[in-house]
Scaffold this motif. Structure first.
Motif, PDB file in Angstrom:
ATOM      1  N   UNK A  69       0.837  -1.208   0.000  1.00  0.00           N
ATOM      2  CA  UNK A  69       0.000   0.000   0.000  1.00  0.00           C
ATOM      3  C   UNK A  69       0.868   1.252   0.000  1.00  0.00           C
ATOM      4  N   UNK A  70       1.926   1.230   0.776  1.00  0.00           N
ATOM      5  CA  UNK A  70       2.828   2.388   0.834  1.00  0.00           C
ATOM      6  C   UNK A  70       3.498   2.640  -0.516  1.00  0.00           C
ATOM      7  N   UNK A  71       3.816   1.567  -1.236  1.00  0.00           N
ATOM      8  CA  UNK A  71       4.455   1.720  -2.538  1.00  0.00           C
ATOM      9  C   UNK A  71       3.520   2.375  -3.554  1.00  0.00           C
ATOM     10  N   UNK A  72       2.215   2.108  -3.426  1.00  0.00           N
ATOM     11  CA  UNK A  72       1.259   2.760  -4.320  1.00  0.00           C
ATOM     12  C   UNK A  72       1.258   4.266  -4.070  1.00  0.00           C
ATOM     13  N   UNK A  73       1.282   4.652  -2.801  1.00  0.00           N
ATOM     14  CA  UNK A  73       1.358   6.077  -2.453  1.00  0.00           C
ATOM     15  C   UNK A  73       2.653   6.698  -2.989  1.00  0.00           C
ATOM     16  N   UNK A  74       3.743   5.948  -2.848  1.00  0.00           N
ATOM     17  CA  UNK A  74       5.035   6.439  -3.336  1.00  0.00           C
ATOM     18  C   UNK A  74       5.021   6.624  -4.846  1.00  0.00           C
ATOM     19  N   UNK A  75       4.388   5.696  -5.568  1.00  0.00           N
ATOM     20  CA  UNK A  75       4.325   5.841  -7.022  1.00  0.00           C
ATOM     21  C   UNK A  75       3.460   7.031  -7.415  1.00  0.00           C
ATOM     22  N   UNK A  76       2.333   7.216  -6.727  1.00  0.00           N
ATOM     23  CA  UNK A  76       1.467   8.355  -7.029  1.00  0.00           C
ATOM     24  C   UNK A  76       2.227   9.667  -6.826  1.00  0.00           C
ATOM     25  N   UNK A  77       3.012   9.755  -5.753  1.00  0.00           N
ATOM     26  CA  UNK A  77       3.808  10.963  -5.505  1.00  0.00           C
ATOM     27  C   UNK A  77       4.881  11.154  -6.569  1.00  0.00           C
ATOM     28  N   UNK A  78       5.534  10.047  -6.960  1.00  0.00           N
ATOM     29  CA  UNK A  78       6.605  10.128  -7.950  1.00  0.00           C
ATOM     30  C   UNK A  78       6.070  10.563  -9.309  1.00  0.00           C
ATOM     31  N   UNK A  79       4.919  10.012  -9.717  1.00  0.00           N
ATOM     32  CA  UNK A  79       4.330  10.391 -10.999  1.00  0.00           C
ATOM     33  C   UNK A  79       3.880  11.849 -10.968  1.00  0.00           C
ATOM     34  N   UNK A  80       3.256  12.258  -9.861  1.00  0.00           N
ATOM     35  CA  UNK A  80       2.807  13.644  -9.751  1.00  0.00           C
ATOM     36  C   UNK A  80       3.963  14.628  -9.814  1.00  0.00           C
ATOM     37  N   UNK A  81       5.069  14.293  -9.139  1.00  0.00           N
ATOM     38  CA  UNK A  81       6.243  15.175  -9.166  1.00  0.00           C
ATOM     39  C   UNK A  81       6.836  15.263 -10.567  1.00  0.00           C
ATOM     40  N   UNK A  82       6.979  14.123 -11.231  1.00  0.00           N
ATOM     41  CA  UNK A  82       7.543  14.108 -12.582  1.00  0.00           C
ATOM     42  C   UNK A  82       6.664  14.894 -13.546  1.00  0.00           C
ATOM     43  N   UNK A  83       5.359  14.791 -13.363  1.00  0.00           N
ATOM     44  CA  UNK A  83       4.443  15.521 -14.248  1.00  0.00           C
ATOM     45  C   UNK A  83       4.600  17.029 -14.073  1.00  0.00           C
ATOM     46  N   UNK A  84       4.756  17.474 -12.831  1.00  0.00           N
ATOM     47  CA  UNK A  84       4.950  18.899 -12.575  1.00  0.00           C
ATOM     48  C   UNK A  84       6.294  19.394 -13.127  1.00  0.00           C
ATOM     49  N   UNK A  85       7.309  18.541 -13.118  1.00  0.00           N
ATOM     50  CA  UNK A  85       8.624  18.945 -13.621  1.00  0.00           C
ATOM     51  C   UNK A  85       8.602  19.208 -15.129  1.00  0.00           C
ATOM     52  N   UNK A  86       7.567  18.721 -15.806  1.00  0.00           N
ATOM     53  CA  UNK A  86       7.464  19.002 -17.242  1.00  0.00           C
ATOM     54  C   UNK A  86       7.285  20.492 -17.520  1.00  0.00           C
ATOM     55  N   UNK A  87       6.826  21.240 -16.496  1.00  0.00           N
ATOM     56  CA  UNK A  87       6.668  22.690 -16.659  1.00  0.00           C
ATOM     57  C   UNK A  87       8.004  23.379 -16.908  1.00  0.00           C
ATOM     58  N   UNK A  88       9.101  22.726 -16.540  1.00  0.00           N
ATOM     59  CA  UNK A  88      10.429  23.315 -16.726  1.00  0.00           C
ATOM     60  C   UNK A  88      10.926  23.208 -18.169  1.00  0.00           C
ATOM     61  N   UNK A  89      10.271  22.360 -18.958  1.00  0.00           N
ATOM     62  CA  UNK A  89      10.711  22.115 -20.329  1.00  0.00           C
ATOM     63  C   UNK A  89      10.111  23.146 -21.283  1.00  0.00           C
ATOM     64  N   UNK A  90      10.680  23.270 -22.485  1.00  0.00           N
ATOM     65  CA  UNK A  90      10.120  24.193 -23.482  1.00  0.00           C
ATOM     66  C   UNK A  90       8.650  23.882 -23.757  1.00  0.00           C
TER      67      UNK A  90
END
Length: 258
Positions: A69-90
């Motif tokens: 269960x904790x790993x699912x939460x960790x994946x959700x956080x990791x995907x959300x963070x990576x998605x937000x980092x796309x704002x740094x790209x052109x």
């Protein structure tokens, strides 16, 4: 990601019937040998060993269940963070990457939604997610390099690494189970305990069937629950509710793009 090779219902039915039979056999052996109930110390040692094995098995299964269960939460956080980092790209590359990220998360959800059914759909979804990983990594790193900013490259690559690494961790957690010998040991030790319990009933003229059935049912249900915790995509105790975090993350991605 393979499910248990034992059918839990067949396993439990065999255990329950076997416990009752062992009590009966033990009772008959005790009567025929005119035993006085046997050695209380030896019986207690076997029953104590069974209780210890049940306690450790339950504790380990519950711990692995919570870890998944904790790993699912960790994946959700990791995907959300990576998605937000796309704002740094052109801006020109962001839309295509966002769409691929949404498809990737959808594939991840489908992988675990179908895994309990043991169908090719789970493998297909997993392979699709791996292909999307390569595409997202290649396009995102290339776009980050075009910015000429090493800080952006570092932030984006770290976020994507965390998002991809968690998939391997989750697969490892899915495959993490005690050796099959533990199942056989629980099975055999339960039967031996039932045999000793029946052997120790020589002071009774008849077998107290109510107590025997309650004992057999309680032990069977306990072992069933332990196995249910070990395979949380197959039985009654499931981690499916934790997948809602990934669903909400996907919905948040789709909402932000509209």
């Amino acid at each position: 990601m393979n499910p248990s090779t034992f059918n839990p219902w067949v396993y439990s039915a065999a255990l329950f019937i076997g416990l009752i039979l062992c009590v009966f056999v033990g009772f008959q052996l005790g009567k025929s040998s005119r035993a006085d109930g046997g050695s209380g110390a030896l019986n207690g040692a076997v029953f104590g060993l069974l209780g210890l094995l049940l306690a450790f098995s339950f504790s380990g299964a519950a711990e692995r269940f919570q870890h998944r269960r904790d790993l699912i939460t960790e994946e959700a956080n990791a995907v959300g963070t990576a998605y937000l980092r796309l704002d740094l790209l052109p801006a020109a590359q962001q839309m295509a990457l966002r769409q691929k990220m949404q498809k990737y998360l959808q594939a991840r959800l489908e992988t675990y939604q179908h895994i309990g059914n043991n169908t090719p759909a789970a493998l297909d979804a997993y392979q699709r997610s791996v292909q999307l990983q390569h595409q997202i990594w290649t396009e995102a790193i290339l776009a980050a390099q075009h910015t000429g900013n090493t800080a952006i490259l570092s932030l984006v690559s770290r976020a994507l690494n965390a998002m991809f690494d968690i998939t391997t961790t989750r697969i490892a957690a899915t495959r993490s189970h005690p050796p099959k010998i533990i199942d056989f040991l629980l099975f055999a030790l339960s039967w031996i305990s039932a045999l000793l319990a029946g052997y120790g009933m020589t002071e009774h003229k008849r077998i107290p069937w109510l107590q025997v059935i309650i004992f057999s049912a309680a032990l069977t249900v306990t072992i069933f629950v332990i196995r249910d915790l070990e395979y949380p995509r197959l039985g009654f105790i499931r981690v499916d509710s934790a997948d809602q975090l990934l669903v909400e993350t996907l919905q948040g991605m789709q909402t932000s793009d509209t």
